[in-house]
Design a protein around this motif. Structure first.
Motif, PDB file in Angstrom:
ATOM      1  N   ALA A 325      -1.033  -3.846   1.770  1.00  0.00           N
ATOM      2  CA  ALA A 325      -2.269  -4.181   1.067  1.00  0.00           C
ATOM      3  C   ALA A 325      -2.904  -5.400   1.718  1.00  0.00           C
ATOM      4  CB  ALA A 325      -1.977  -4.461  -0.404  1.00  0.00           C
ATOM      5  N   PRO A 326      -4.237  -5.428   1.895  1.00  0.00           N
ATOM      6  CA  PRO A 326      -4.874  -6.537   2.604  1.00  0.00           C
ATOM      7  C   PRO A 326      -4.989  -7.826   1.807  1.00  0.00           C
ATOM      8  CG  PRO A 326      -6.507  -4.944   1.907  1.00  0.00           C
ATOM      9  CD  PRO A 326      -5.176  -4.353   1.589  1.00  0.00           C
ATOM     10  N   THR A 327      -4.819  -7.786   0.495  1.00  0.00           N
ATOM     11  CA  THR A 327      -4.871  -9.017  -0.289  1.00  0.00           C
ATOM     12  C   THR A 327      -3.793  -8.964  -1.350  1.00  0.00           C
ATOM     13  OG1 THR A 327      -6.283  -8.376  -2.147  1.00  0.00           O
ATOM     14  CG2 THR A 327      -7.391  -8.919  -0.069  1.00  0.00           C
ATOM     15  N   GLY A 328      -3.572 -10.091  -1.995  1.00  0.00           N
ATOM     16  CA  GLY A 328      -2.589 -10.153  -3.056  1.00  0.00           C
ATOM     17  C   GLY A 328      -3.070  -9.612  -4.382  1.00  0.00           C
ATOM     18  N   ARG A 329      -4.316  -9.100  -4.434  1.00  0.00           N
ATOM     19  CA  ARG A 329      -4.857  -8.587  -5.689  1.00  0.00           C
ATOM     20  C   ARG A 329      -4.263  -7.239  -6.066  1.00  0.00           C
ATOM     21  NH1 ARG A 329     -10.851  -8.047  -4.477  1.00  0.00           N
ATOM     22  NH2 ARG A 329     -10.776  -6.923  -6.444  1.00  0.00           N
ATOM     23  N   SER A 330      -3.674  -6.543  -5.112  1.00  0.00           N
ATOM     24  CA  SER A 330      -3.187  -5.199  -5.357  1.00  0.00           C
ATOM     25  C   SER A 330      -1.759  -5.213  -5.867  1.00  0.00           C
ATOM     26  CB  SER A 330      -3.249  -4.399  -4.059  1.00  0.00           C
ATOM     27  OG  SER A 330      -2.572  -3.169  -4.209  1.00  0.00           O
ATOM     28  N   ASP A 331      -1.370  -4.077  -6.496  1.00  0.00           N
ATOM     29  CA  ASP A 331       0.045  -3.878  -6.736  1.00  0.00           C
ATOM     30  C   ASP A 331       0.722  -3.580  -5.386  1.00  0.00           C
ATOM     31  OD1 ASP A 331      -1.083  -1.402  -6.298  1.00  0.00           O
ATOM     32  OD2 ASP A 331      -0.334  -0.471  -8.130  1.00  0.00           O
ATOM     33  N   GLU A 332       2.021  -3.569  -5.379  1.00  0.00           N
ATOM     34  CA  GLU A 332       2.759  -3.359  -4.131  1.00  0.00           C
ATOM     35  C   GLU A 332       2.663  -1.898  -3.708  1.00  0.00           C
ATOM     36  OE1 GLU A 332       4.855  -4.710  -0.878  1.00  0.00           O
ATOM     37  OE2 GLU A 332       4.032  -5.871  -2.558  1.00  0.00           O
ATOM     38  N   PRO A 333       2.204  -1.622  -2.482  1.00  0.00           N
ATOM     39  CA  PRO A 333       2.099  -0.228  -2.045  1.00  0.00           C
ATOM     40  C   PRO A 333       3.471   0.444  -1.992  1.00  0.00           C
ATOM     41  CG  PRO A 333       0.821  -1.671  -0.613  1.00  0.00           C
ATOM     42  CD  PRO A 333       1.666  -2.558  -1.475  1.00  0.00           C
ATOM     43  N   TYR A 334       3.533   1.684  -2.416  1.00  0.00           N
ATOM     44  CA  TYR A 334       4.766   2.460  -2.318  1.00  0.00           C
ATOM     45  C   TYR A 334       5.094   2.629  -0.829  1.00  0.00           C
ATOM     46  CZ  TYR A 334       7.997   6.395  -2.844  1.00  0.00           C
ATOM     47  OH  TYR A 334       9.094   7.227  -2.793  1.00  0.00           O
ATOM     48  N   PRO A 335       6.324   2.284  -0.398  1.00  0.00           N
ATOM     49  CA  PRO A 335       6.604   2.205   1.039  1.00  0.00           C
ATOM     50  C   PRO A 335       7.085   3.485   1.696  1.00  0.00           C
ATOM     51  CG  PRO A 335       8.458   1.313  -0.199  1.00  0.00           C
ATOM     52  CD  PRO A 335       7.418   1.699  -1.212  1.00  0.00           C
ATOM     53  N   ASP A 336       7.534   4.462   0.911  1.00  0.00           N
ATOM     54  CA  ASP A 336       8.259   5.588   1.499  1.00  0.00           C
ATOM     55  C   ASP A 336       7.431   6.848   1.669  1.00  0.00           C
ATOM     56  OD1 ASP A 336      10.559   4.023   1.670  1.00  0.00           O
ATOM     57  OD2 ASP A 336      11.157   4.532  -0.383  1.00  0.00           O
ATOM     58  N   LEU A 337       6.126   6.734   1.607  1.00  0.00           N
ATOM     59  CA  LEU A 337       5.235   7.867   1.858  1.00  0.00           C
ATOM     60  C   LEU A 337       3.932   7.322   2.411  1.00  0.00           C
ATOM     61  CD1 LEU A 337       4.730  10.981  -0.336  1.00  0.00           C
ATOM     62  CD2 LEU A 337       2.743   9.747   0.506  1.00  0.00           C
ATOM     63  N   ASP A 338       3.461   7.891   3.507  1.00  0.00           N
ATOM     64  CA  ASP A 338       2.250   7.433   4.190  1.00  0.00           C
ATOM     65  C   ASP A 338       1.059   8.243   3.682  1.00  0.00           C
ATOM     66  OD1 ASP A 338       0.132   7.033   6.004  1.00  0.00           O
ATOM     67  OD2 ASP A 338       1.502   6.594   7.651  1.00  0.00           O
ATOM     68  N   ALA A 339       0.233   7.629   2.840  1.00  0.00           N
ATOM     69  CA  ALA A 339      -0.899   8.342   2.255  1.00  0.00           C
ATOM     70  C   ALA A 339      -1.868   8.853   3.318  1.00  0.00           C
ATOM     71  CB  ALA A 339      -1.637   7.437   1.269  1.00  0.00           C
ATOM     72  N   SER A 340      -2.035   8.097   4.392  1.00  0.00           N
ATOM     73  CA  SER A 340      -2.961   8.521   5.445  1.00  0.00           C
ATOM     74  C   SER A 340      -2.443   9.769   6.140  1.00  0.00           C
ATOM     75  CB  SER A 340      -3.150   7.389   6.457  1.00  0.00           C
ATOM     76  OG  SER A 340      -3.681   6.245   5.821  1.00  0.00           O
ATOM     77  N   LEU A 341      -1.161   9.772   6.477  1.00  0.00           N
ATOM     78  CA  LEU A 341      -0.583  10.929   7.164  1.00  0.00           C
ATOM     79  C   LEU A 341      -0.557  12.151   6.255  1.00  0.00           C
ATOM     80  CD1 LEU A 341       0.617  11.616   9.923  1.00  0.00           C
ATOM     81  CD2 LEU A 341       2.876  11.051   9.008  1.00  0.00           C
ATOM     82  N   VAL A 342      -0.239  11.959   4.989  1.00  0.00           N
ATOM     83  CA  VAL A 342      -0.193  13.074   4.048  1.00  0.00           C
ATOM     84  C   VAL A 342      -1.577  13.672   3.836  1.00  0.00           C
ATOM     85  CG1 VAL A 342       0.172  13.657   1.613  1.00  0.00           C
ATOM     86  CG2 VAL A 342       1.912  12.379   2.859  1.00  0.00           C
ATOM     87  N   THR A 343      -2.579  12.821   3.626  1.00  0.00           N
ATOM     88  CA  THR A 343      -3.935  13.350   3.407  1.00  0.00           C
ATOM     89  C   THR A 343      -4.473  14.033   4.654  1.00  0.00           C
ATOM     90  OG1 THR A 343      -4.844  11.131   3.846  1.00  0.00           O
ATOM     91  CG2 THR A 343      -4.540  11.769   1.532  1.00  0.00           C
ATOM     92  N   TRP A 344      -4.248  13.436   5.834  1.00  0.00           N
ATOM     93  CA  TRP A 344      -4.739  14.082   7.053  1.00  0.00           C
ATOM     94  C   TRP A 344      -4.024  15.408   7.298  1.00  0.00           C
ATOM     95  CZ3 TRP A 344      -8.102  15.742  10.050  1.00  0.00           C
ATOM     96  CH2 TRP A 344      -7.794  16.312  11.285  1.00  0.00           C
TER      97      TRP A 344
END
Length: 352
Positions: A325-344
């Motif tokens: 995540a680019p800032t601390g405002r977000s929750d922690e991204p789930y690490p074990d699945l790549d949303a970009s690769l899955v969507t593409w």
């Protein structure tokens, strides 16, 4: 009137598109819903991994190349829409374009922008590796700042809804412009998005299905009345079960700045399944995958190679999965699945 500026080095902003709306007083006058009857949207559980058969992956990544260092051209441009608004976009052109390369529209989340989503998702690297063109259209500025932008996805969000911005028309005009300027097939357009941008991509599929072949999003829901695609569209929604901004079952997210009452994700997907004539439109089936925390719900089988699916990641939140995540405002991204690769991978299998 159009302007386009070549950018040699990508400028990265650190705004985060990880909210179900933004804090700029979204004030949705109504809470649009889909035309699905909640009483008919049911889920049945099936298991594909019986006996010695092993569960498969959530999304087949066969034939999809992982992201590489993006070394192509980055352009920033603008166009004037029929309603007189000047709209902006970011464009990535890979070093080597595949034959019949599709155009992917990547839509940032609420209070995000094109540069931010490019950084967060790494979609430029996927475009470079797989030879497609990716555009990052940009939404409407909010009171939070000129680079904190939102989409009119129906019931969300903020200034774009209040001002009645026609973002469907903007995206259609952008498709035509890029097809003409960069020799792209306007019939090979795919959509991806996050949060408010995911809702906007789904609205595009509802109201301009002739402009997009498939849509794959994270943390989206259909937020317009009477979604009625004019043709079948393949749709994938990737969603965390612990999303506190846009809950998968709908309602007001505990961490959502928009304060909107979001429709349940499954209702919108059932609408697309009905429009496509899917046999399971009224009762999705669930299959396990080779990741214990990941399950897939499908509204198929559907004719013509169409798929309508919901990938649910247990314990995952709202942030774009698999990327920092680019800032601390977000929750922690789930690490074990790549949303970009899955969507593409989903898009590549359904028109890419």
């Amino acid at each position: 009137m159009r302007t386009r500026v070549l950018v040699v080095v990508v400028g990265v902003l650190v705004g985060l598109a990880a909210c179900g709306g933004d804090a700029d007083e979204p004030d949705p006058a109504t809470s649009p819903t889909t035309d699905a009857d909640p009483s008919t949207v049911t889920t049945t559980t099936t298991t594909t991994g019986s006996g010695t058969e092993r569960p498969g992956p959530a999304v087949d990544l066969g034939g999809v190349e992982a992201a590489v260092e993006p070394t192509g051209e980055v352009l920033h441009g603008s166009l004037v829409t029929p309603d007189g608004r000047t709209r902006t976009y970011r464009l990535y052109l890979p070093t080597q374009r595949a034959d019949d390369a599709p155009l992917v529209l990547a839509l940032h989340g609420g209070t995000g922008n094109g540069d931010q989503l490019a950084q967060t998702s790494g979609y430029d690297g996927l475009a470079e590796a797989n030879g497609f063109v990716v555009a990052y259209p940009e939404g409407t500025p909010t009171a939070l700042g000129p680079r904190q932008l939102v989409w009119n996805a129906g019931g969300c969000c903020a200034a774009a809804v209040r001002d009645g911005v026609d973002d469907v028309a903007f995206l259609g005009a952008l498709i035509d412009l890029l097809a003409e300027d960069h020799d792209l097939d306007p019939n090979r357009v795919l959509g991806v998005g996050h949060s408010n941008g995911a809702m906007m991509a789904l609205r595009l599929a509802c109201e301009a299905a002739d402009r997009v072949a498939a849509v794959a999003v994270q943390a989206g829901t259909v937020f317009v009345d009477g979604c009625a695609p004019s043709r079948p569209v393949s749709v994938l929604d990737l969603h965390g079960s612990a999303d506190r901004n846009l809950p998968v079952d709908g309602g007001v997210g505990e961490d959502s700045a928009a304060g909107a009452d979001f429709p349940p994700v499954r209702e919108g997907l059932a609408t697309f399944a009905r429009a496509a004539g899917c046999a399971g439109a009224d009762a999705s089936s669930v299959r396990e995958t080779d990741q214990a925390e990941v399950t897939v719900e499908s509204w198929g089988p559907c004719p013509g190679g169409i798929d309508v699916e919901l990938v649910v990641v247990d314990s995952a939140g709202h942030a774009w999965m698999g990327h920092p995540a680019p800032t601390g405002r977000s929750d922690e991204p789930y690490p074990d699945l790549d949303a970009s690769l899955v969507t593409w991978a989903f898009l590549a299998a359904h028109g890419g």
